[in-house]
Scaffold this active site. Structure first.
Site, PDB file in Angstrom:
ATOM      1  N   PHE A  74      45.850  42.520  52.806  1.00 14.01           N
ATOM      2  CA  PHE A  74      44.661  41.845  52.401  1.00 14.01           C
ATOM      3  C   PHE A  74      45.416  40.319  52.463  1.00 14.01           C
ATOM      4  O   PHE A  74      46.191  39.872  51.169  1.00 14.01           O
ATOM      5  CB  PHE A  74      44.142  42.089  50.960  1.00 14.01           C
ATOM      6  CG  PHE A  74      42.924  41.807  50.694  1.00 14.01           C
ATOM      7  CD1 PHE A  74      41.717  42.625  50.802  1.00 14.01           C
ATOM      8  CD2 PHE A  74      42.558  40.487  50.139  1.00 14.01           C
ATOM      9  CE1 PHE A  74      40.444  42.162  50.349  1.00 14.01           C
ATOM     10  CE2 PHE A  74      41.528  39.874  49.889  1.00 14.01           C
ATOM     11  CZ  PHE A  74      40.247  40.711  49.884  1.00 14.01           C
ATOM     12  N   TYR A  85      37.894  46.679  39.902  1.00 10.44           N
ATOM     13  CA  TYR A  85      36.596  46.734  40.328  1.00 10.44           C
ATOM     14  C   TYR A  85      36.284  47.704  41.511  1.00 10.44           C
ATOM     15  O   TYR A  85      35.006  47.671  41.879  1.00 10.44           O
ATOM     16  CB  TYR A  85      35.788  45.236  40.374  1.00 10.44           C
ATOM     17  CG  TYR A  85      36.640  44.306  41.388  1.00 10.44           C
ATOM     18  CD1 TYR A  85      36.431  44.548  42.874  1.00 10.44           C
ATOM     19  CD2 TYR A  85      37.374  43.274  40.896  1.00 10.44           C
ATOM     20  CE1 TYR A  85      37.288  43.652  43.671  1.00 10.44           C
ATOM     21  CE2 TYR A  85      37.858  42.298  41.872  1.00 10.44           C
ATOM     22  CZ  TYR A  85      37.888  42.847  42.859  1.00 10.44           C
ATOM     23  OH  TYR A  85      38.692  41.577  43.935  1.00 10.44           O
TER      24      TYR A  85
HETATM   25  C1  LIG Z   1      40.462  43.495  46.729  1.00 12.92           C
HETATM   26  C2  LIG Z   1      41.870  42.975  46.819  1.00 12.92           C
HETATM   27  C3  LIG Z   1      42.137  41.780  46.296  1.00 12.92           C
HETATM   28  C4  LIG Z   1      41.266  41.049  45.567  1.00 12.92           C
HETATM   29  O1  LIG Z   1      41.714  39.798  44.808  1.00 12.92           O
HETATM   30  P1  LIG Z   1      40.912  39.045  43.666  1.00 12.92           P
HETATM   31  O2  LIG Z   1      41.915  38.148  43.591  1.00 12.92           O
HETATM   32  O3  LIG Z   1      40.327  40.240  42.794  1.00 12.92           O
HETATM   33  O4  LIG Z   1      39.871  38.396  44.526  1.00 12.92           O
HETATM   34  C5  LIG Z   1      43.535  41.410  46.334  1.00 12.92           C
HETATM   35  N1  LIG Z   1      44.418  42.235  47.218  1.00 12.92           N
HETATM   36  C6  LIG Z   1      44.130  43.124  47.607  1.00 12.92           C
HETATM   37  C7  LIG Z   1      45.213  44.093  48.387  1.00 12.92           C
HETATM   38  C8  LIG Z   1      42.880  43.638  47.681  1.00 12.92           C
HETATM   39  O5  LIG Z   1      42.415  44.859  48.025  1.00 12.92           O
END
Ligand SMILES: *Cc1c(COP(=O)(O)O)cnc(C)c1O
Length: 416
Positions: A126, A226
């Site tokens: 991600f 979440y």
């Molecule tokens: C969903 C997700 C995030 C989300 O990051 P936020 O800081 O909550 O916006 C980060 N890393 C991964 C691998 C995810 O799947």
């Protein structure tokens, strides 16, 4: 002959987790296949959050920092998540966001390996995780960023081999796009063999895949609450650090919440001990309410049963969709072996976006990830086998009739 809907009903009747569905609010007429993005609302969450607002905030006011346990929420909630991820008491805190926590943990790990100048990231991760590492490297020194694929392949027998310049490896157990799952034991062992530390991102596995952080000797981990943990939109994320590292942690966002004596209001920073050292500032108190309600449900759940149902649902969905849609150019992007995937099934198609929009119009809520992935996260706590069956039927109908080609499904919304 394919699995029938009647057979799916029988599977639901025999499902040991079937009763949990009633603990969640699920919109009428929607089959929700995005539990990997935003978990469903636990029915008890509304009353819980209302209590926090009306009683703890409205009546308690500042007394609630002590009386309602607000001050220690990051720790108490961390201790409640610990059993779900194979961590001990006092090894997890819940605060801030996954991105911010990646920053804190990766910099702390870099500082624990002075002299080593490489940070290994996974370009398929991600992107925010890698953005945070880029920011950390820009702010804290002359590090090389290298991609995991340069050190081997998850598919090869030899696995990965890191060199002695590697300080930290940051990877997600389950890939957000395809659902591919890394072997945490093997990769942790490979990182340690080279003297590196490993940070696991558990965003797409916490709450749905049994995780054993201490069993695999992991150093650090972060993750969302979440997604499969159903904490609600923007609920705070978690940080795990193995106890053996606590005294060595020097994190880059020291705030009063990790000061040895926050209410001494000293002019200089002095870190406290333990996992609390990773905290920075005042918790987003109301955001913990949904998570608390969800963890009440997890207290009643055996994650091995959750995993068994997850494997059954994802396998069922793959079989049903391939039977109905293979000739329409949908190809499986997720690993076929259940042990190699998390709780999601992804298909590639050059018109994946329009397909997910057409599905949404028919009540099937999946999502799209660029460039060509239609993604379906199957949450075993509230999904039934018949939901998976009905979703596959609707997808088959959309593909065979070509309704996804309608112009209204082509334009991208802001959030895909
Ligand atoms: C969903 C997700 C995030 C989300 O990051 P936020 O800081 O909550 O916006 C980060 N890393 C991964 C691998 C995810 O799947």
């Amino acid at each position: 002959m394919s699995l029938t809907r009647a057979r799916c009903e029988a599977l639901d009747a025999a499902d040991p987790l079937a009763g949990l569905r009633d603990e969640f609010v699920l919109p009428h007429g929607m089959i929700y296949l995005t539990g990997n993005s935003l978990g469903a609302l636990p029915k008890a969450a509304s009353a819980r959050i209302t209590h926090m607002v009306e009683e703890e905030w409205g009546q308690g006011l500042t007394k609630s920092w002590n009386d309602a346990g607000w001050f220690v929420l990051p720790r108490t909630m961390g201790n409640r998540i610990a059993p779900l991820i194979g961590a001990g008491q006092g090894e997890v805190v819940v605060a801030d966001t996954t991105s911010v926590n990646v920053f804190k943990v990766v910099v702390a790990a870099m500082r624990m390996r002075p002299g080593r100048k490489t940070v290994v990231i996974d370009r398929t991760n991600f992107p925010t995780d890698n953005y945070m590492v880029e920011g950390a490297v820009a702010a804290f020194g002359t590090y090389k960023l290298r991609d995991l694929s340069e050190y081997g392949s998850a598919d090869s027998a030899a696995g990965f081999a890191f060199d002695d310049d590697v300080a930290v490896v940051l990877v997600s157990e389950v890939d957000y796009r395809t659902g591919r799952r890394y072997d945490m034991d093997a990769l942790t062992e490979r990182a340690h063999a080279s003297g590196a530390l490993i940070v696991w991102d558990l965003c797409h596995s916490a709450g749905v895949v049994p995780i054993d952080l201490n069993g695999c000797d992991a150093d650090f981990a972060v993750g969302c609450t979440y997604k499969y943990l159903n904490g609600g939109p923007g609920s705070p994320a978690f940080i795990f650090a193995a106890t053996r590292h606590h005294d060595a942690v020097d994190q880059p966002l020291p705030g009063w919440y990790s000061h040895a004596e926050p209410f001494a209001m000293e002019p200089g920073y002095r870190p406290t001990g333990g996992i609390v050292r990773f905290l920075t500032s005042t918790p987003h108190v109301i955001s913990y309410g949904g998570l608390a309600a969800s963890l009440d449900i997890f207290d009643k759940v055996d994650l091995a049963e959750v995993r068994a149902k997850s494997v059954a649902l994802t396998s069922l969905f793959i079989d049903l969709v391939e039977e109905r849609c293979a000739q329409y150019g949908l190809s499986l992007a997720s690993p076929r072996a259940p042990s190699d995937r998390g709780s999601q099934v992804s298909f590639r198609h050059e018109n994946a976006y329009a397909i997910t929009r057409a599905l949404s119009a028919r009540g099937v809520q999946g999502d799209f990830r660029a460039p060509d992935i239609a993604r379906f996260g199957l949450a075993p706590l509230y999904l039934r086998h018949v939901d998976v069956y009905d979703a596959a039927e609707i997808l088959g109908d959309i593909m065979s009739t070509g309704t996804w080609q309608s112009p209204e499904y082509q334009a991208r919304l802001t959030v895909t």
